[in-house]
Design a protein around this motif. Structure first.
Motif, PDB file in Angstrom:
ATOM      1  N   ILE A   8      -4.733  21.648   4.043  1.00  0.00           N
ATOM      2  CA  ILE A   8      -3.392  21.245   3.599  1.00  0.00           C
ATOM      3  C   ILE A   8      -3.224  21.357   2.076  1.00  0.00           C
ATOM      4  CG2 ILE A   8      -3.980  18.773   3.693  1.00  0.00           C
ATOM      5  CD1 ILE A   8      -0.517  20.344   4.398  1.00  0.00           C
ATOM      6  N   LYS A  32       1.552  12.954  -5.240  1.00  0.00           N
ATOM      7  CA  LYS A  32       1.429  11.656  -4.569  1.00  0.00           C
ATOM      8  C   LYS A  32       0.765  11.802  -3.208  1.00  0.00           C
ATOM      9  CE  LYS A  32       5.325   9.519  -6.873  1.00  0.00           C
ATOM     10  NZ  LYS A  32       6.608   8.846  -6.761  1.00  0.00           N
ATOM     11  N   ASP A  33      -0.130  10.872  -2.898  1.00  0.00           N
ATOM     12  CA  ASP A  33      -0.740  10.842  -1.571  1.00  0.00           C
ATOM     13  C   ASP A  33       0.340  10.476  -0.551  1.00  0.00           C
ATOM     14  OD1 ASP A  33      -3.935  10.423  -0.484  1.00  0.00           O
ATOM     15  OD2 ASP A  33      -2.301   9.761   0.833  1.00  0.00           O
ATOM     16  N   ILE A  34       0.324  11.162   0.570  1.00  0.00           N
ATOM     17  CA  ILE A  34       1.362  10.954   1.586  1.00  0.00           C
ATOM     18  C   ILE A  34       1.234   9.582   2.256  1.00  0.00           C
ATOM     19  CG2 ILE A  34       0.176  11.974   3.587  1.00  0.00           C
ATOM     20  CD1 ILE A  34       2.792  13.547   4.113  1.00  0.00           C
ATOM     21  N   LYS A  37      -2.480   4.194  -0.528  1.00  0.00           N
ATOM     22  CA  LYS A  37      -3.298   2.992  -0.283  1.00  0.00           C
ATOM     23  C   LYS A  37      -3.143   1.981  -1.409  1.00  0.00           C
ATOM     24  CE  LYS A  37      -5.198   6.009   2.655  1.00  0.00           C
ATOM     25  NZ  LYS A  37      -4.749   7.427   2.653  1.00  0.00           N
ATOM     26  N   ASN A  91     -14.311  11.561  -2.511  1.00  0.00           N
ATOM     27  CA  ASN A  91     -15.153  11.484  -1.323  1.00  0.00           C
ATOM     28  C   ASN A  91     -15.767  12.854  -1.088  1.00  0.00           C
ATOM     29  OD1 ASN A  91     -14.326   8.797  -0.819  1.00  0.00           O
ATOM     30  ND2 ASN A  91     -12.454   9.549   0.128  1.00  0.00           N
ATOM     31  N   ARG A  97     -16.993  10.597   3.889  1.00  0.00           N
ATOM     32  CA  ARG A  97     -15.767  10.594   4.709  1.00  0.00           C
ATOM     33  C   ARG A  97     -14.659  11.458   4.104  1.00  0.00           C
ATOM     34  NH1 ARG A  97     -14.913   6.674   9.093  1.00  0.00           N
ATOM     35  NH2 ARG A  97     -16.866   5.584   9.326  1.00  0.00           N
ATOM     36  N   GLU A  99     -11.973  14.081   4.126  1.00  0.00           N
ATOM     37  CA  GLU A  99     -11.169  14.612   5.234  1.00  0.00           C
ATOM     38  C   GLU A  99     -10.602  15.990   4.939  1.00  0.00           C
ATOM     39  OE1 GLU A  99      -8.325  11.614   6.269  1.00  0.00           O
ATOM     40  OE2 GLU A  99      -9.913  10.257   6.951  1.00  0.00           O
ATOM     41  N   VAL A 100     -10.181  16.199   3.701  1.00  0.00           N
ATOM     42  CA  VAL A 100      -9.583  17.496   3.357  1.00  0.00           C
ATOM     43  C   VAL A 100     -10.609  18.302   2.551  1.00  0.00           C
ATOM     44  CG1 VAL A 100      -7.687  18.654   2.171  1.00  0.00           C
ATOM     45  CG2 VAL A 100      -7.275  16.465   3.315  1.00  0.00           C
ATOM     46  N   HIS A 104     -10.737  16.704  -4.250  1.00  0.00           N
ATOM     47  CA  HIS A 104      -9.627  15.885  -4.748  1.00  0.00           C
ATOM     48  C   HIS A 104     -10.160  14.552  -5.223  1.00  0.00           C
ATOM     49  CE1 HIS A 104     -10.057  15.394  -0.402  1.00  0.00           C
ATOM     50  NE2 HIS A 104      -9.737  14.127  -0.566  1.00  0.00           N
ATOM     51  N   HIS A 106      -8.902  10.648  -6.049  1.00  0.00           N
ATOM     52  CA  HIS A 106      -7.839   9.679  -5.791  1.00  0.00           C
ATOM     53  C   HIS A 106      -7.716   8.803  -7.033  1.00  0.00           C
ATOM     54  CE1 HIS A 106      -8.012  10.062  -1.246  1.00  0.00           C
ATOM     55  NE2 HIS A 106      -9.200  10.537  -1.563  1.00  0.00           N
TER      56      HIS A 106
HETATM   57  P1  5GP Z   1     -10.077  12.152   1.763  1.00  0.00           P
HETATM   58  O1  5GP Z   1     -10.339  11.199   2.891  1.00  0.00           O
HETATM   59  O2  5GP Z   1     -10.350  13.579   2.129  1.00  0.00           O
HETATM   60  O3  5GP Z   1     -10.784  11.739   0.504  1.00  0.00           O
HETATM   61  O4  5GP Z   1      -8.546  11.994   1.415  1.00  0.00           O
HETATM   62  C1  5GP Z   1      -7.549  12.834   1.878  1.00  0.00           C
HETATM   63  C2  5GP Z   1      -6.236  12.237   1.422  1.00  0.00           C
HETATM   64  O5  5GP Z   1      -5.230  13.212   1.587  1.00  0.00           O
HETATM   65  C3  5GP Z   1      -5.803  10.996   2.223  1.00  0.00           C
HETATM   66  O6  5GP Z   1      -5.614   9.898   1.338  1.00  0.00           O
HETATM   67  C4  5GP Z   1      -4.477  11.442   2.875  1.00  0.00           C
HETATM   68  O7  5GP Z   1      -3.519  10.403   2.932  1.00  0.00           O
HETATM   69  C5  5GP Z   1      -4.026  12.590   1.987  1.00  0.00           C
HETATM   70  N1  5GP Z   1      -3.233  13.604   2.671  1.00  0.00           N
HETATM   71  C6  5GP Z   1      -3.510  14.185   3.870  1.00  0.00           C
HETATM   72  N2  5GP Z   1      -2.561  15.091   4.182  1.00  0.00           N
HETATM   73  C7  5GP Z   1      -1.656  15.081   3.161  1.00  0.00           C
HETATM   74  C8  5GP Z   1      -0.446  15.800   2.926  1.00  0.00           C
HETATM   75  O8  5GP Z   1      -0.003  16.629   3.715  1.00  0.00           O
HETATM   76  N3  5GP Z   1       0.203  15.532   1.772  1.00  0.00           N
HETATM   77  C9  5GP Z   1      -0.252  14.609   0.863  1.00  0.00           C
HETATM   78  N4  5GP Z   1       0.479  14.424  -0.231  1.00  0.00           N
HETATM   79  N5  5GP Z   1      -1.397  13.909   1.066  1.00  0.00           N
HETATM   80  C10 5GP Z   1      -2.088  14.132   2.195  1.00  0.00           C
END
Ligand code: 5GP
Length: 119
Positions: A8, A32-34, A37, A91, A97, A99-100, A104, A106
């Motif tokens: 994404i 901005k995170d979608i 938190k 992360n 953990r 996810e993407v 990145h 935070h």
């Molecule tokens: P991770 O767990 O990989 O460190 O964090 C991934 C972050 O990406 C999560 O906080 C999640 O809310 C954010 N995220 C996932 N998909 C999208 C999206 O499509 N747009 C935005 N702005 N944030 C996203």
């Protein structure tokens, strides 16, 4: 974990998916995170394809690395949280953990972000 060009954040960088941009420089994009938190929850990502912090630490150029810190500085100033503080985390991999699969950081702030881990 492998870099997947269809993740994404890669789509956001290519303009194929939308995001609420808050800061950008030559090497870094911030939005901005979608699912925030904290009151302030910004994602800071390099524009080039780096899987995670280890990949970036090993392979990024010095200007790319400096740009990440410049982004932190500008965001802290922009949100006027120099005194109140914030948490900046990244992360990595399974244990972290992540996810993407695009590096990145935070940046969380605007309120007490709570204790560091839930372990
Ligand atoms: P991770 O767990 O990989 O460190 O964090 C991934 C972050 O990406 C999560 O906080 C999640 O809310 C954010 N995220 C996932 N998909 C999208 C999206 O499509 N747009 C935005 N702005 N944030 C996203």
């Amino acid at each position: 974990m492998k870099y997947d060009k269809n993740n994404i954040f890669a789509k956001i960088l290519r303009g194929e998916a939308s995001a609420e941009k808050v800061y950008e420089n030559e090497f870094v994009f911030c939005f901005k995170d979608i699912y925030p938190k904290s009151k302030i929850h910004i994602l800071i990502i390099p524009k080039k394809e780096y899987l995670d912090i280890y990949d970036f630490s090993k392979n990024a150029t010095t200007p790319e690395k400096e740009s990440i810190f410049l982004a932190f500085e500008n965001l802290i100033k922009f949100y006027k949280i120099e005194k109140s503080g914030c948490r900046i985390i990244t992360n990595q991999g399974v244990d972290g953990r992540q996810e993407v699969p695009h590096l990145h950081f935070h940046l969380l702030g605007g309120n007490d972000t709570g204790k560091m881990t839930s372990i």
